[in-house]
Design a protein around this motif. Sequence first.
Motif, PDB file in Angstrom:
ATOM      1  N   ASP A   1      28.682-108.385 -97.211  1.00 23.75           N
ATOM      2  CA  ASP A   1      28.478-109.001 -97.964  1.00 23.75           C
ATOM      3  C   ASP A   1      27.663-108.169 -98.834  1.00 23.75           C
ATOM      4  N   ALA A   2      26.381-107.455 -98.016  1.00 20.59           N
ATOM      5  CA  ALA A   2      26.607-106.433 -98.630  1.00 20.59           C
ATOM      6  C   ALA A   2      27.085-104.703 -99.314  1.00 20.59           C
ATOM      7  N   MET A   3      28.078-105.127 -99.558  1.00 23.46           N
ATOM      8  CA  MET A   3      28.860-103.966 -99.658  1.00 23.46           C
ATOM      9  C   MET A   3      29.040-103.924-101.304  1.00 23.46           C
ATOM     10  N   GLU A   4      28.168-105.773-102.262  1.00 22.20           N
ATOM     11  CA  GLU A   4      28.750-105.501-103.452  1.00 22.20           C
ATOM     12  C   GLU A   4      27.338-105.118-103.750  1.00 22.20           C
ATOM     13  N   GLY A   5      26.773-104.143-102.795  1.00 27.23           N
ATOM     14  CA  GLY A   5      25.800-103.097-104.353  1.00 27.23           C
ATOM     15  C   GLY A   5      26.632-101.563-104.595  1.00 27.23           C
ATOM     16  N   PRO A   6      26.107-100.918-104.926  1.00 23.16           N
ATOM     17  CA  PRO A   6      26.504 -99.172-105.467  1.00 23.16           C
ATOM     18  C   PRO A   6      27.476 -98.776-104.012  1.00 23.16           C
ATOM     19  N   THR A   7      28.177 -97.725-103.649  1.00 27.96           N
ATOM     20  CA  THR A   7      28.388 -96.909-102.609  1.00 27.96           C
ATOM     21  C   THR A   7      27.480 -96.600-102.106  1.00 27.96           C
TER      22      THR A   7
ATOM     23  N   ASP B   1      39.385-104.895 -97.875  1.00 30.20           N
ATOM     24  CA  ASP B   1      38.437-103.993 -98.734  1.00 30.20           C
ATOM     25  C   ASP B   1      38.214-102.584 -98.416  1.00 30.20           C
ATOM     26  N   LEU B   2      38.022-101.397 -99.211  1.00 27.63           N
ATOM     27  CA  LEU B   2      38.073-100.594 -98.070  1.00 27.63           C
ATOM     28  C   LEU B   2      36.617-100.273 -98.199  1.00 27.63           C
ATOM     29  N   LYS B   3      34.809-100.225 -98.552  1.00 23.59           N
ATOM     30  CA  LYS B   3      34.238-100.971 -98.062  1.00 23.59           C
ATOM     31  C   LYS B   3      33.921-101.681 -96.576  1.00 23.59           C
ATOM     32  N   LYS B   4      33.989-102.686 -96.667  1.00 25.48           N
ATOM     33  CA  LYS B   4      34.255-104.324 -96.164  1.00 25.48           C
ATOM     34  C   LYS B   4      34.825-103.733 -95.002  1.00 25.48           C
ATOM     35  N   VAL B   5      35.780-102.476 -94.699  1.00 22.08           N
ATOM     36  CA  VAL B   5      36.412-102.241 -92.792  1.00 22.08           C
ATOM     37  C   VAL B   5      35.274-101.258 -92.137  1.00 22.08           C
TER      38      VAL B   5
ATOM     39  N   ALA C   1      22.811-110.026-101.885  1.00 22.55           N
ATOM     40  CA  ALA C   1      21.020-110.297-101.120  1.00 22.55           C
ATOM     41  C   ALA C   1      20.380-111.186-101.211  1.00 22.55           C
ATOM     42  N   ILE C   2      20.511-112.329-101.543  1.00 26.44           N
ATOM     43  CA  ILE C   2      19.817-113.233-100.926  1.00 26.44           C
ATOM     44  C   ILE C   2      20.652-113.487 -99.963  1.00 26.44           C
ATOM     45  N   LYS C   3      21.378-114.178 -99.483  1.00 26.35           N
ATOM     46  CA  LYS C   3      21.669-113.729 -97.818  1.00 26.35           C
ATOM     47  C   LYS C   3      21.812-112.960 -96.749  1.00 26.35           C
ATOM     48  N   ALA C   4      21.359-111.356 -97.428  1.00 23.76           N
ATOM     49  CA  ALA C   4      20.722-110.674 -96.506  1.00 23.76           C
ATOM     50  C   ALA C   4      19.833-110.904 -96.471  1.00 23.76           C
TER      51      ALA C   4
END
Length: 630
Positions: A244-250, A306-310, A163-166
Amino acid sequence: MLLLFLWLPFGSFFLGTFLGRYLGKGTLILILLNILNTFVLAFILIVKQFYHNSIFYIYLGKWMSFDVLSVCWEFYFDNVNLILICVVTLISLVVHLFSIEYMKNDPHIVRFMSYLSLFTFFMLILVTSSNFVQMFIGWEGVGLASYLLINFWFTRLQANKAAIKAMLFNRMADLLLLLALFVIFLIFETLDYSILFYEAVFLKNTVIVFGLFKIKSIDLICFLLFLGAMGKSAQIGFHNWLPDAMEGPTPVSALIHAATMVTAGVFLLIRTSPLFILSNSALMFVAIIGALTAIFGSSISLFVNDLKKVIAFSTCSQLGYMMMACGIGQYTTALFHLTTHAFFKALLFLAAGAVIHASFDEQDTRKLGGLLKFLPLTYSCFLIGSLNLSGFPFLSGFYTKDIILEQMYATYTPVGWFCFLIGLVAAFFTTAYSVRLLFLIFFTYPNFSFHFLYLTKENKFPISLSLIILAFFSIGIGGLVTEVFYGFGTTFFSQAVFFNRNYYNLGDIEFINFIIKILPLFMFFCAICFVLFYYMKFKFQIKFLKKNYIFLQVYTFFNKKWFLDRTINQILILFFLNWSLFYSYISLDRGFLEVLGPTAFVKISQIFYFNYIYMYLQYKVREMYISSCY
């Protein structure tokens, strides 16, 4: 009614934030109904617009006025932002529905839904503004909502860092956007869209002088606007925050990082098309950066596990295609790809979320497999999204991606042909990683415990309904509205987007060589054959190739994201940190300014104080001496 669909999402946010603890999970139904009403009102507006095809304003009042600057609360409606309003509200509705089931076990689900509604509100403010100041409120608002949603699970360190990076990357780009607004006001003395676009033609040759350098004001404005848009749209150099924002919920990934927030930069270029069309150098720069982003994102996706990062890097790639279309002046084509991409990329993200939800939160593709028999509906939706992304004939993605590549070739310029070749290679990579995902998740031998595999089952009704809705739009929306966006004789965007006849090449693409036209389809089948041969014929033989030094270096280059993260961290960030420490802090702040400021004041005060004490004591001694004499 026009303003009601703007305030309903804010009402949902207010309801969830202040009354959620009293109403409990019943608040979720009220929030969902509010978003449903928002979409219905937006749909009614776009249907009416098909018949009237006009621009209209809603004036609420004056916000600030001093000197020549006058900023009003005024909302602007034309065909471009009405289409975006429909897209945003529909995707938001589906994501809200999906989240009710996906986040049902989270104790803070009401807060999550409130944040989703807040994001929807700010996105609607962004696209309906009639001036840059009001637009900037929505621009910063979606950044704030994005920070809150990425950091929703705030007890996780990685979510905090993401979140900070975004926030930091977007603030850097927003600073450049602010500089663009300052230059616009300096040259045109207005920040209102309608006045600015009218004046631009007459003041396009104005020159700004920087010392010994001169630059045309319109070029400087367009470069700064695009640099500001690069942050939101995650173009190469500003892309680091998106994966990196994929750390949030889908659901956050589906709403923000596929359908709406990341397309804000593309929308800014479409909205300011009367400025960009006057700057050839800025358009060339936009096209080249878009091409590099397309090849960058697609090549990285083929080597990420990583599925979401793809899917996140895939979003970067598709945003590159949109920027390429803007870079050759084809704004309606970019808008068309933005619209279709919103549906099939949201479908891919939600289908990925359904896979993760059904497989006990596992999103490493190397640990999945064999889910076809257990998740048939999810597989069907994932397949539809992947085929759209790859440009399979007669699906929505086919109508947009192919037309972008053909228009690139039909420019008959070196930049256009460069973008065309890069787009072809990116199309090959896109199909390759899409087929790879399908194969690893649904067809390969299961790579996790049979106990979990036995418990895996299809998701419940809200998730399934969300996928079906998006799958329906992903299949049909491209063929239904193609003639509206770039058909011969269409006037749907004649009053909303600036057209320059020098960039009009819809007639030229009809006479392109047939081989050029079928090259994207050829790349599609080549990529499928490449992936299937790799996983079915040479999977065990190629493991010996991994010991080869050259192959290992190539694999490391793509797996480490072209080493751009390391370059940015070690060269740019460390340089500025060291410069800030040794020059700004030690030499300037603690050095020069300290000596002239607090330190000098203290020393001078001490000198005066001790001199005063010395003189006072001297006076007292003299007084005592005189009194003793008498």
